[in-house]
Motif scaffolding. Sequence first.
Motif, PDB file in Angstrom:
ATOM      1  N   GLU A   1     -11.361  32.830 -26.462  1.00  0.00           N
ATOM      2  CA  GLU A   1     -10.311  32.365 -27.359  1.00  0.00           C
ATOM      3  C   GLU A   1      -9.312  31.472 -26.620  1.00  0.00           C
ATOM      4  N   ALA A   2      -9.015  31.824 -25.365  1.00  0.00           N
ATOM      5  CA  ALA A   2      -8.075  31.036 -24.568  1.00  0.00           C
ATOM      6  C   ALA A   2      -8.644  29.675 -24.199  1.00  0.00           C
ATOM      7  N   ALA A   3      -9.978  29.524 -24.271  1.00  0.00           N
ATOM      8  CA  ALA A   3     -10.628  28.273 -23.881  1.00  0.00           C
ATOM      9  C   ALA A   3     -10.987  27.414 -25.088  1.00  0.00           C
ATOM     10  N   LEU A   4     -10.463  27.735 -26.267  1.00  0.00           N
ATOM     11  CA  LEU A   4     -10.710  26.933 -27.469  1.00  0.00           C
ATOM     12  C   LEU A   4      -9.602  25.902 -27.663  1.00  0.00           C
ATOM     13  N   VAL A   5     -10.008  24.703 -28.075  1.00  0.00           N
ATOM     14  CA  VAL A   5      -9.062  23.627 -28.351  1.00  0.00           C
ATOM     15  C   VAL A   5      -8.981  23.426 -29.861  1.00  0.00           C
ATOM     16  N   SER A   6      -7.772  23.429 -30.386  1.00  0.00           N
ATOM     17  CA  SER A   6      -7.566  23.259 -31.821  1.00  0.00           C
ATOM     18  C   SER A   6      -7.305  21.789 -32.139  1.00  0.00           C
ATOM     19  N   TYR A   7      -8.117  21.260 -33.058  1.00  0.00           N
ATOM     20  CA  TYR A   7      -7.924  19.869 -33.482  1.00  0.00           C
ATOM     21  C   TYR A   7      -8.300  19.762 -34.959  1.00  0.00           C
ATOM     22  N   ASN A   8      -7.370  19.281 -35.775  1.00  0.00           N
ATOM     23  CA  ASN A   8      -7.587  19.138 -37.217  1.00  0.00           C
ATOM     24  C   ASN A   8      -8.053  20.451 -37.854  1.00  0.00           C
ATOM     25  N   ASP A   9      -7.360  21.514 -37.476  1.00  0.00           N
ATOM     26  CA  ASP A   9      -7.620  22.840 -38.035  1.00  0.00           C
ATOM     27  C   ASP A   9      -9.035  23.346 -37.730  1.00  0.00           C
ATOM     28  N   GLU A  10      -9.643  22.842 -36.702  1.00  0.00           N
ATOM     29  CA  GLU A  10     -10.941  23.326 -36.234  1.00  0.00           C
ATOM     30  C   GLU A  10     -10.835  23.638 -34.746  1.00  0.00           C
ATOM     31  N   TYR A  11     -11.745  24.500 -34.275  1.00  0.00           N
ATOM     32  CA  TYR A  11     -11.724  24.913 -32.869  1.00  0.00           C
ATOM     33  C   TYR A  11     -12.966  24.401 -32.138  1.00  0.00           C
ATOM     34  N   TYR A  12     -12.739  23.953 -30.930  1.00  0.00           N
ATOM     35  CA  TYR A  12     -13.816  23.395 -30.111  1.00  0.00           C
ATOM     36  C   TYR A  12     -13.794  24.034 -28.716  1.00  0.00           C
ATOM     37  N   PRO A  13     -14.965  24.369 -28.176  1.00  0.00           N
ATOM     38  CA  PRO A  13     -14.998  24.945 -26.817  1.00  0.00           C
ATOM     39  C   PRO A  13     -14.646  23.894 -25.769  1.00  0.00           C
ATOM     40  N   ASN A  14     -13.820  24.265 -24.844  1.00  0.00           N
ATOM     41  CA  ASN A  14     -13.405  23.355 -23.775  1.00  0.00           C
ATOM     42  C   ASN A  14     -14.529  23.225 -22.747  1.00  0.00           C
ATOM     43  N   LYS A  15     -15.071  22.023 -22.594  1.00  0.00           N
ATOM     44  CA  LYS A  15     -16.189  21.801 -21.670  1.00  0.00           C
ATOM     45  C   LYS A  15     -15.741  21.431 -20.258  1.00  0.00           C
ATOM     46  N   GLY A  16     -14.469  21.584 -19.998  1.00  0.00           N
ATOM     47  CA  GLY A  16     -13.942  21.356 -18.658  1.00  0.00           C
ATOM     48  C   GLY A  16     -12.719  22.225 -18.466  1.00  0.00           C
ATOM     49  N   VAL A  17     -11.828  21.788 -17.599  1.00  0.00           N
ATOM     50  CA  VAL A  17     -10.547  22.484 -17.422  1.00  0.00           C
ATOM     51  C   VAL A  17      -9.431  21.461 -17.603  1.00  0.00           C
ATOM     52  N   ASP A  18      -8.348  21.901 -18.217  1.00  0.00           N
ATOM     53  CA  ASP A  18      -7.172  21.053 -18.378  1.00  0.00           C
ATOM     54  C   ASP A  18      -6.160  21.432 -17.308  1.00  0.00           C
ATOM     55  N   ILE A  19      -5.809  20.463 -16.474  1.00  0.00           N
ATOM     56  CA  ILE A  19      -4.927  20.697 -15.330  1.00  0.00           C
ATOM     57  C   ILE A  19      -3.587  20.035 -15.595  1.00  0.00           C
ATOM     58  N   ALA A  20      -2.510  20.748 -15.378  1.00  0.00           N
ATOM     59  CA  ALA A  20      -1.161  20.222 -15.624  1.00  0.00           C
ATOM     60  C   ALA A  20      -0.222  20.666 -14.518  1.00  0.00           C
ATOM     61  N   MET A  21       0.863  19.896 -14.354  1.00  0.00           N
ATOM     62  CA  MET A  21       1.905  20.280 -13.405  1.00  0.00           C
ATOM     63  C   MET A  21       2.682  21.464 -13.977  1.00  0.00           C
TER      64      MET A  21
ATOM     65  N   ALA B   1      -1.649  20.554 -24.891  1.00  0.00           N
ATOM     66  CA  ALA B   1      -1.718  20.617 -23.427  1.00  0.00           C
ATOM     67  C   ALA B   1      -0.638  19.762 -22.789  1.00  0.00           C
ATOM     68  N   GLY B   2      -0.023  18.857 -23.559  1.00  0.00           N
ATOM     69  CA  GLY B   2       1.010  17.991 -23.002  1.00  0.00           C
ATOM     70  C   GLY B   2       0.428  17.007 -21.994  1.00  0.00           C
ATOM     71  N   VAL B   3       1.203  16.728 -20.942  1.00  0.00           N
ATOM     72  CA  VAL B   3       0.730  15.828 -19.876  1.00  0.00           C
ATOM     73  C   VAL B   3      -0.269  16.593 -19.009  1.00  0.00           C
ATOM     74  N   HIS B   4      -1.481  16.109 -18.944  1.00  0.00           N
ATOM     75  CA  HIS B   4      -2.519  16.829 -18.200  1.00  0.00           C
ATOM     76  C   HIS B   4      -3.688  15.892 -17.899  1.00  0.00           C
ATOM     77  N   VAL B   5      -4.628  16.376 -17.131  1.00  0.00           N
ATOM     78  CA  VAL B   5      -5.912  15.707 -16.952  1.00  0.00           C
ATOM     79  C   VAL B   5      -6.996  16.694 -17.352  1.00  0.00           C
ATOM     80  N   HIS B   6      -7.905  16.223 -18.200  1.00  0.00           N
ATOM     81  CA  HIS B   6      -9.068  17.049 -18.546  1.00  0.00           C
ATOM     82  C   HIS B   6     -10.172  16.685 -17.561  1.00  0.00           C
ATOM     83  N   PHE B   7     -10.681  17.686 -16.841  1.00  0.00           N
ATOM     84  CA  PHE B   7     -11.658  17.458 -15.767  1.00  0.00           C
ATOM     85  C   PHE B   7     -12.939  18.223 -16.039  1.00  0.00           C
ATOM     86  N   GLU B   8     -14.065  17.507 -15.944  1.00  0.00           N
ATOM     87  CA  GLU B   8     -15.377  18.126 -16.153  1.00  0.00           C
ATOM     88  C   GLU B   8     -16.299  17.842 -14.975  1.00  0.00           C
ATOM     89  N   ILE B   9     -17.253  18.753 -14.755  1.00  0.00           N
ATOM     90  CA  ILE B   9     -18.374  18.532 -13.844  1.00  0.00           C
ATOM     91  C   ILE B   9     -19.646  18.699 -14.664  1.00  0.00           C
TER      92      ILE B   9
END
Length: 274
Positions: A114-134, A207-215
């Motif tokens: 649940e913590a790794a789901l991204v909400s967009y337009n009232d739908e949820y998507y699994p995060n395929k990377g990590v979002d890194i922020a200061m 997520a605000g200011v961040h970088v989404h990083f995937e491998i």
Amino acid sequence: MCFFLFTMVAEVMNMKEENKKVSKLFRKRWVVPSVYLLSAALILTGVLWFQNKTNDIVQPPVDEQTEQGTAVNEPESVPVQQAVEQIIMPVLDPNAVEIAKPFYDFHASAEEQEAALVSYNDEYYPNKGVDIAMKNGESFDVTASLSGTVVKVEKDPLFGYVVHIQHDRGVVTVYQSLKDVQVKTGDTVKQGQVIAKAGTSEFNKEAGVHVHFEIRKDGQAVNPVAYFDQPLSALENKEQQTTEQQETNQNETEKQQSDPSSTVPDASIGMART
């Protein structure tokens, strides 16, 4: 004049006496063989001296390599040890940032998923990377996690500026939500080189200011946190796990299709477009 003639006669008489002595000496049997042996010894000594002198001039100096059978002019081989890069977090100071949203793991607990789901337009998507922020929410320099070649740089309406870097062993690193991009397609980058700054995206505003990083290994996303501080070879063991995850994804997709009310998103949908 008389004295001169007398002297000459005396000299002739002395020479005759000397010749008589020499003649008597040569009449002895041991004299002639001795003369031959002495002459032969002198000749042999001269020949040996000349040969040694010639060898000293022609032959190259003998060193340790020659004694061991190595050619004199053969260059010495020097072993080269190439450093193996380890995957690093794409920031200059890892201690100054945090994981704002983790990777969606189908084997994790329900709470972690649940913590790794991204909400967009009232739908949820699994995060395929990590979002890194200061930790303070400010922007920061985004760096290359590994050395490689930039294969994609584009501005996406949902994900902001996107950069893809190709590496060995079928590995690609993906950077999204960027601004002030400093590389272009075809560039060769070194590990730790600044490629952009962290920005925002329409897809993940929370997520605000961040970088989404995937491998991605052979096109399949893996959890970056699991491979930080490890070489690319560590991803080779991921192939079997990837197969299992694909099967899990398929099961989740079938479950969602059979139960429209389910809040778990289609596992085939990810944050990054390929």
